[in-house]
Motif scaffolding. Structure first.
Motif, PDB file in Angstrom:
ATOM      1  N   PHE A 282      -3.515   3.205  19.664  1.00 36.85           N
ATOM      2  CA  PHE A 282      -2.894   1.980  19.189  1.00 36.85           C
ATOM      3  C   PHE A 282      -3.506   1.727  17.909  1.00 36.85           C
ATOM      4  O   PHE A 282      -2.767   1.107  16.980  1.00 36.85           O
ATOM      5  CB  PHE A 282      -3.251   0.848  20.188  1.00 36.85           C
ATOM      6  N   ALA A 283      -4.813   1.612  17.887  1.00 36.21           N
ATOM      7  CA  ALA A 283      -5.496   1.187  16.572  1.00 36.21           C
ATOM      8  C   ALA A 283      -5.240   2.310  15.403  1.00 36.21           C
ATOM      9  O   ALA A 283      -5.178   1.957  14.237  1.00 36.21           O
ATOM     10  CB  ALA A 283      -7.197   1.311  16.845  1.00 36.21           C
ATOM     11  N   PHE A 284      -5.132   3.609  15.804  1.00 37.43           N
ATOM     12  CA  PHE A 284      -4.768   4.562  14.989  1.00 37.43           C
ATOM     13  C   PHE A 284      -3.305   4.151  14.116  1.00 37.43           C
ATOM     14  O   PHE A 284      -3.385   4.155  13.134  1.00 37.43           O
ATOM     15  CB  PHE A 284      -4.613   5.773  15.181  1.00 37.43           C
ATOM     16  N   ALA A 285      -2.438   3.720  15.011  1.00 34.64           N
ATOM     17  CA  ALA A 285      -1.130   3.331  14.519  1.00 34.64           C
ATOM     18  C   ALA A 285      -1.022   2.240  13.608  1.00 34.64           C
ATOM     19  O   ALA A 285      -0.298   2.123  12.623  1.00 34.64           O
ATOM     20  CB  ALA A 285      -0.145   3.338  15.633  1.00 34.64           C
ATOM     21  N   TRP A 286      -1.946   1.195  13.968  1.00 31.58           N
ATOM     22  CA  TRP A 286      -1.961  -0.004  13.345  1.00 31.58           C
ATOM     23  C   TRP A 286      -2.837   0.298  11.968  1.00 31.58           C
ATOM     24  O   TRP A 286      -2.265  -0.232  11.079  1.00 31.58           O
ATOM     25  CB  TRP A 286      -3.151  -0.990  14.149  1.00 31.58           C
ATOM     26  N   THR A 287      -3.456   0.999  11.912  1.00 35.61           N
ATOM     27  CA  THR A 287      -4.406   1.502  10.653  1.00 35.61           C
ATOM     28  C   THR A 287      -3.493   1.997   9.673  1.00 35.61           C
ATOM     29  O   THR A 287      -3.574   2.117   8.645  1.00 35.61           O
ATOM     30  CB  THR A 287      -5.585   2.120  11.084  1.00 35.61           C
ATOM     31  N   ASP A 288      -2.501   3.013  10.406  1.00 37.10           N
ATOM     32  CA  ASP A 288      -1.711   3.863   9.486  1.00 37.10           C
ATOM     33  C   ASP A 288      -0.857   2.894   8.871  1.00 37.10           C
ATOM     34  O   ASP A 288      -0.607   3.020   7.653  1.00 37.10           O
ATOM     35  CB  ASP A 288      -1.018   4.779  10.594  1.00 37.10           C
ATOM     36  N   PHE A 289      -0.294   2.075   9.386  1.00 40.17           N
ATOM     37  CA  PHE A 289       0.667   1.041   8.621  1.00 40.17           C
ATOM     38  C   PHE A 289      -0.160   0.095   7.622  1.00 40.17           C
ATOM     39  O   PHE A 289       0.354  -0.119   6.707  1.00 40.17           O
ATOM     40  CB  PHE A 289       1.531  -0.156   9.680  1.00 40.17           C
ATOM     41  N   HIS A 290      -1.393  -0.318   7.940  1.00 38.70           N
ATOM     42  CA  HIS A 290      -2.256  -0.942   7.232  1.00 38.70           C
ATOM     43  C   HIS A 290      -2.493  -0.375   6.030  1.00 38.70           C
ATOM     44  O   HIS A 290      -2.210  -0.854   4.842  1.00 38.70           O
ATOM     45  CB  HIS A 290      -3.521  -1.287   7.716  1.00 38.70           C
ATOM     46  N   ARG A 291      -2.662   1.046   6.052  1.00 38.24           N
ATOM     47  CA  ARG A 291      -2.942   1.675   5.070  1.00 38.24           C
ATOM     48  C   ARG A 291      -1.607   1.858   3.856  1.00 38.24           C
ATOM     49  O   ARG A 291      -1.809   1.498   2.751  1.00 38.24           O
ATOM     50  CB  ARG A 291      -3.096   3.358   5.498  1.00 38.24           C
ATOM     51  N   PHE A 292      -0.383   1.814   4.522  1.00 39.86           N
ATOM     52  CA  PHE A 292       0.730   1.832   3.694  1.00 39.86           C
ATOM     53  C   PHE A 292       0.889   0.520   2.908  1.00 39.86           C
ATOM     54  O   PHE A 292       1.003   0.472   1.698  1.00 39.86           O
ATOM     55  CB  PHE A 292       2.116   1.862   4.377  1.00 39.86           C
ATOM     56  N   LEU A 293       0.583  -0.675   3.402  1.00 37.76           N
ATOM     57  CA  LEU A 293       0.825  -2.007   2.924  1.00 37.76           C
ATOM     58  C   LEU A 293      -0.268  -2.081   1.908  1.00 37.76           C
ATOM     59  O   LEU A 293      -0.069  -2.640   0.711  1.00 37.76           O
ATOM     60  CB  LEU A 293       0.431  -3.028   4.281  1.00 37.76           C
ATOM     61  N   LEU A 294      -1.613  -1.436   1.965  1.00 38.37           N
ATOM     62  CA  LEU A 294      -2.476  -1.620   0.938  1.00 38.37           C
ATOM     63  C   LEU A 294      -2.048  -1.178  -0.468  1.00 38.37           C
ATOM     64  O   LEU A 294      -2.497  -1.602  -1.428  1.00 38.37           O
ATOM     65  CB  LEU A 294      -3.816  -1.273   1.302  1.00 38.37           C
ATOM     66  N   GLY A 295      -1.306   0.243  -0.235  1.00 37.86           N
ATOM     67  CA  GLY A 295      -0.788   0.492  -1.380  1.00 37.86           C
ATOM     68  C   GLY A 295       0.395  -0.016  -1.910  1.00 37.86           C
ATOM     69  O   GLY A 295       0.727  -0.159  -3.115  1.00 37.86           O
ATOM     70  N   TRP A 296       1.379  -0.407  -0.840  1.00 35.73           N
ATOM     71  CA  TRP A 296       2.809  -1.051  -1.487  1.00 35.73           C
ATOM     72  C   TRP A 296       2.479  -2.436  -1.915  1.00 35.73           C
ATOM     73  O   TRP A 296       3.237  -2.751  -2.774  1.00 35.73           O
ATOM     74  CB  TRP A 296       3.669  -0.877  -0.081  1.00 35.73           C
ATOM     75  N   MET A 297       2.013  -3.102  -1.075  1.00 38.37           N
ATOM     76  CA  MET A 297       2.031  -4.750  -1.646  1.00 38.37           C
ATOM     77  C   MET A 297       0.513  -5.493  -1.051  1.00 38.37           C
ATOM     78  O   MET A 297       0.405  -5.805   0.033  1.00 38.37           O
ATOM     79  CB  MET A 297       3.140  -5.315  -1.013  1.00 38.37           C
ATOM     80  N   PRO A 298      -0.594  -5.096  -1.769  1.00 34.69           N
ATOM     81  CA  PRO A 298      -1.838  -5.421  -1.390  1.00 34.69           C
ATOM     82  C   PRO A 298      -1.928  -6.787  -1.157  1.00 34.69           C
ATOM     83  O   PRO A 298      -3.009  -7.256  -0.351  1.00 34.69           O
ATOM     84  CB  PRO A 298      -2.823  -5.246  -2.676  1.00 34.69           C
ATOM     85  N   GLY A 299      -0.907  -7.848  -1.475  1.00 34.75           N
ATOM     86  CA  GLY A 299      -1.046  -9.254  -1.174  1.00 34.75           C
ATOM     87  C   GLY A 299      -0.465  -9.795   0.170  1.00 34.75           C
ATOM     88  O   GLY A 299      -0.234 -10.725   0.133  1.00 34.75           O
ATOM     89  N   HIS A 300       0.022  -8.776   0.879  1.00 34.06           N
ATOM     90  CA  HIS A 300       1.097  -8.896   1.921  1.00 34.06           C
ATOM     91  C   HIS A 300       0.334  -9.818   3.045  1.00 34.06           C
ATOM     92  O   HIS A 300      -0.779  -9.577   3.465  1.00 34.06           O
ATOM     93  CB  HIS A 300       1.470  -7.606   2.493  1.00 34.06           C
ATOM     94  N   TRP A 301       0.963 -10.671   3.695  1.00 29.88           N
ATOM     95  CA  TRP A 301       0.312 -11.734   4.756  1.00 29.88           C
ATOM     96  C   TRP A 301      -0.298 -10.837   5.881  1.00 29.88           C
ATOM     97  O   TRP A 301      -0.984 -11.203   6.672  1.00 29.88           O
ATOM     98  CB  TRP A 301       1.199 -12.525   4.960  1.00 29.88           C
TER      99      TRP A 301
END
Length: 318
Positions: A282-301
């Motif tokens: 669970f935490a790995f999957a959540w972190t994996d998506f978090h990784r994408f957001l940080l690169g794609w749109m760092p200001g995302h809610w």
């Protein structure tokens, strides 16, 4: 609409005539549109068509217009067409029936059952627990149905944020520690013993609800493919809850998902081992998506305290 498309639709539905109705939405980056068609002379009042036309110049809201981005989108529509033509689910994880599909050059057409016409006519932008549980139940039944099934013709690894398809966003990341760990996190998820087929874009907007909110169907299978079911679960929960709600409600909602999963997996599955592995993921999957957001749109809610805390836990385990 091209005459050959009209003929295909009329023939597939046994209709005598059709009328173009409302545009439901424009596809991401201007790659076509989803439209409702009204039919005469058959037992279906309407169908929904997904008409893809690859643009000369794509308009990406985040500015990510690259050949890689275009190639990924083209493949996603090919995957979705194949999915609808070759895979089927059941009433516990309802999807629209595919009535016809074709492609010509830079255009593709998928003709789908109109879910509004069969009782799934509600959309939600905010949800209560019963609607969240309806979606989690859908995901649990979907993951159970495809547990151990090879994703033939689909993405080998599902989800639109899969690391291998997102090198540009990885490169853009500022978080050096997570950037360095991204490959390991991806590998751990991919090396799961228990794999299924994941929806790949299981956000709230891709669920269609009944009037009561207790029944749901899902649409948009562009990123359907293999993987750990937790990827869908974390993405769905993150799409409909703020950080405080996540902190308060996620444990109970995860329990509910696993209860539903246990009810729907085949009896020969070692469910205790499955639950143990996926809870750890669970935490790995959540972190994996978090990784994408940080690169794609760092200001995302969605980049919030809850995500950062889970990421910290995962990095501490590597």
């Amino acid at each position: 609409m091209k005459q050959e498309y009209q003929d295909l639709i009329l023939q597939a539905c046994g209709a005598s005539s059709l009328r173009v109705g409302a545009k439901i939405q424009t596809l991401w980056s201007g790659y076509g549109e989803i439209v409702r068609l009204h039919l005469e002379g058959c037992d279906r009042p309407s169908v929904v068509i997904k008409h893809v036309k690859f643009p000369e110049e794509a308009e990406h809201p985040g500015g990510w217009n690259t050949d890689r981005s275009h190639t990924r989108k083209v493949r996603s529509y090919q995957v979705e067409t194949l999915w609808y033509q070759n895979y089927s689910t059941n009433q516990s994880c309802r999807i629209p029936a595919c009535l016809a599909a074709c492609s010509h050059g830079d255009e593709m057409l998928i003709v789908l059952e109109d879910l509004d016409a069969v009782g799934y006519d509600q959309r939600r932008t905010s949800v209560k627990d019963k609607e969240i549980k309806a979606c989690l139940s859908w995901l649990a039944h979907f993951h159970a149905l495809f547990l151990g099934v090879a994703p033939e013709g689909l993405w080998p690894v599902g989800t639109y944020w899969h690391l291998e398809t997102r090198p540009d966003e990885l490169e853009a990341m500022d978080d050096a520690e997570l950037k360095a760990a991204a490959g390991d996190i991806d590998r751990i998820l991919n090396d799961c013993r228990f794999k299924t087929i994941v929806h790949g874009d299981a956000k709230l907007a891709n669920f269609c609800f009944s009037q009561s909110g207790k029944e749901v169907a899902a649409v948009d299978f562009q990123y359907v493919g293999g993987g750990c079911g937790m990827k869908d679960v974390v993405y769905f929960l993150g799409s409909c809850m703020e950080e405080r709600e996540c902190e308060k409600k996620v444990p109970g909602l995860l329990d509910f998902y696993f209860t539903e999963l246990k009810l729907s997996v085949k009896k020969d599955v070692d469910f205790a081992a499955l639950e143990k592995e996926w809870r750890e993921m669970f935490a790995f999957a959540w972190t994996d998506f978090h990784r994408f957001l940080l690169g794609w749109m760092p200001g995302h809610w969605k980049i919030n305290r809850y995500s950062k805390q889970l990421t910290k836990e995962v990095l501490g385990k590597l």
